[in-house]
Design an enzyme around this catalytic site. Structure first.
Site, short mmCIF file in Angstrom:
data_model
loop_
_atom_site.label_atom_id
_atom_site.label_comp_id
_atom_site.label_asym_id
_atom_site.label_seq_id
_atom_site.Cartn_x
_atom_site.Cartn_y
_atom_site.Cartn_z
N SER A 142 18.25 -23.81 -6.44
CA SER A 142 17.20 -24.33 -7.31
C SER A 142 17.77 -24.61 -8.70
O SER A 142 18.13 -23.69 -9.44
CB SER A 142 16.06 -23.32 -7.41
OG SER A 142 15.18 -23.73 -8.42
N HIS A 154 17.41 -28.11 -4.47
CA HIS A 154 15.98 -27.89 -4.73
C HIS A 154 15.66 -28.23 -6.19
O HIS A 154 16.27 -27.68 -7.11
CB HIS A 154 15.67 -26.42 -4.44
CG HIS A 154 14.22 -26.07 -4.49
ND1 HIS A 154 13.36 -26.28 -3.43
CD2 HIS A 154 13.47 -25.53 -5.48
CE1 HIS A 154 12.16 -25.87 -3.77
NE2 HIS A 154 12.18 -25.42 -5.02
N ASP A 205 12.68 -28.45 -9.02
CA ASP A 205 11.34 -27.96 -9.35
C ASP A 205 10.71 -28.78 -10.46
O ASP A 205 11.12 -28.68 -11.62
CB ASP A 205 11.45 -26.51 -9.84
CG ASP A 205 11.76 -25.55 -8.72
OD1 ASP A 205 11.02 -25.53 -7.73
OD2 ASP A 205 12.77 -24.83 -8.84
N MET A 253 7.42 -29.34 -12.73
CA MET A 253 6.20 -28.63 -13.15
C MET A 253 5.47 -29.44 -14.21
O MET A 253 6.12 -30.08 -15.05
CB MET A 253 6.57 -27.28 -13.75
CG MET A 253 7.38 -26.41 -12.84
SD MET A 253 7.78 -24.86 -13.67
CE MET A 253 8.94 -24.15 -12.51
N HIS A 258 10.42 -30.27 -5.12
CA HIS A 258 9.25 -29.37 -5.09
C HIS A 258 8.33 -29.71 -6.27
O HIS A 258 8.64 -29.41 -7.41
CB HIS A 258 9.77 -27.92 -5.18
CG HIS A 258 8.70 -26.89 -5.21
ND1 HIS A 258 8.93 -25.60 -5.62
CD2 HIS A 258 7.38 -26.93 -4.88
CE1 HIS A 258 7.81 -24.91 -5.55
NE2 HIS A 258 6.85 -25.69 -5.11
N MET A 276 5.32 -29.06 -8.33
CA MET A 276 4.28 -28.10 -8.74
C MET A 276 3.40 -28.83 -9.75
O MET A 276 3.38 -28.50 -10.95
CB MET A 276 4.94 -26.85 -9.35
CG MET A 276 5.55 -25.95 -8.30
SD MET A 276 6.70 -24.76 -9.01
CE MET A 276 8.18 -25.74 -8.99
N MET A 322 5.77 -19.78 -0.98
CA MET A 322 6.16 -19.23 -2.27
C MET A 322 6.23 -17.71 -2.11
O MET A 322 5.23 -17.09 -1.72
CB MET A 322 5.15 -19.59 -3.36
CG MET A 322 5.14 -21.03 -3.83
SD MET A 322 6.73 -21.74 -4.32
CE MET A 322 7.34 -20.57 -5.53
N ASP A 369 10.76 -19.65 -1.21
CA ASP A 369 11.12 -19.97 -2.59
C ASP A 369 10.66 -18.85 -3.52
O ASP A 369 9.46 -18.62 -3.66
CB ASP A 369 10.47 -21.30 -2.98
CG ASP A 369 10.89 -21.79 -4.36
OD1 ASP A 369 11.77 -21.17 -4.98
OD2 ASP A 369 10.31 -22.81 -4.81
C1 DX5 Z 1 9.52 -21.14 -9.07
C2 DX5 Z 1 10.42 -22.20 -8.48
C3 DX5 Z 1 11.64 -21.66 -7.82
C4 DX5 Z 1 12.57 -20.89 -8.72
C5 DX5 Z 1 13.19 -19.80 -7.92
O1 DX5 Z 1 8.32 -21.71 -9.43
O2 DX5 Z 1 9.71 -22.96 -7.52
O3 DX5 Z 1 12.34 -22.68 -7.11
O4 DX5 Z 1 13.58 -21.68 -9.29
O5 DX5 Z 1 13.94 -18.99 -8.76
P1 DX5 Z 1 14.56 -17.60 -8.31
O6 DX5 Z 1 15.43 -17.86 -7.11
O7 DX5 Z 1 15.31 -17.17 -9.51
O8 DX5 Z 1 13.41 -16.69 -7.96
ZN ZN Z 2 10.77 -24.35 -6.14
#
Ligand code: DX5
Ligand code: ZN
Length: 230
Positions: free
Chosen positions: A18, A43, A45, A47, A76, A78, A147, A185
């Protein structure tokens, strides 16, 4: 559309680092070790500060990152109304577009739109959303992501209850004959990964367990070995 089941039939052990945990001042260097490693997907993310209480990065950053790798991008989202961005995610060259069940009023339609755009469809569940909410669409999705922390931040503590949830999802997939891979994740590390593997996970997202470590390539290798079900 890319083939996701690269290891034939049976359970997989795919690693999806990620980027959220990367050093954004040196993305070129972070992508260099990523490309050299045994990581399977990248991956990403996204947001929006609405669906989750944080903002990460958007398309201008993703476009640059996408040019730095040939490996499949696992995007991903969010965000609210992710269906508005199907063509923009496709234009990045993403292999997998990952939307939250909680963010999609017309989830079946969104999955169809992702497929029509030539991408694999992944659907994610927040920790409080039951596996049973996917009963009607489980045969239409390519990946279900659970999640295992509340979305929005890296480096949070793994939610133990997730192990039972993975087992319930594996049961649903087996019962329905769905081809969906199970992805997790949040809080994935050398301790939680083998337990998740035993519960039936195929794809492991890991941020803080990889980035910032002295040898992230070795960390990816170690994680992958720990997740192999022999
Ligand atoms: C959280 C993200 C994850 C995050 C995971 O909202 O979707 O992908 O980067 O981070 P770790 O592996 O540090 O928990
Ligand atoms: Zn993620």
């Amino acid at each position: 559309m890319i083939e996701l089941r690269t290891q034939g039939a049976g359970q997989h052990s795919l690693i999806s680092p990620s980027l959220l945990a990367a050093n954004f001042a040196n993305l070129q260097l972070e992508m260099e070790w990523f490309n050299r490693s045994e990581a399977d997907w990248l991956h990403l993310d996204v947001m929006d500060g609405v669906f989750v209480p944080n903002i990460s990065f958007g398309f201008p950053v993703l476009e640059h990152v996408a040019r730095l790798t040939q490996k499949p991008l696992d995007v991903h989202l969010m965000i609210v109304q992710p269906e508005k961005f199907v063509s923009q995610v496709r234009d990045l060259g993403a292999a997998i577009m990952n939307v939250h069940q909680e963010a999609c009023v017309h989830l079946h339609r969104t999955i169809q739109q992702i497929h029509e755009a030539g991408m694999r469809a992944a659907v994610t569940l927040n920790p409080s959303t039951p596996v049973s909410t996917l009963e009607e669409i489980i045969c239409d999705v390519d990946v279900v992501m659970l999640m295992t922390v509340n979305p929005g931040f890296g480096a949070q503590k793994f939610i133990e209850h997730s192990l039972d949830k993975v087992r319930r999802l594996r049961e649903l997939i087996t019962r329905t004959g769905s081809q969906a891979l199970i992805e997790v994740d949040g809080g994935v590390n050398r301790t939680t990964a083998p337990r998740l593997a035993a519960a039936g996970v195929d794809v492991y997202v890991a941020g803080s367990a990889l980035y910032g470590k002295p040898d992230p390539v070795a960390e990816v290798h170690a994680l992958k070995q720990l997740c192999l079900i022999r």
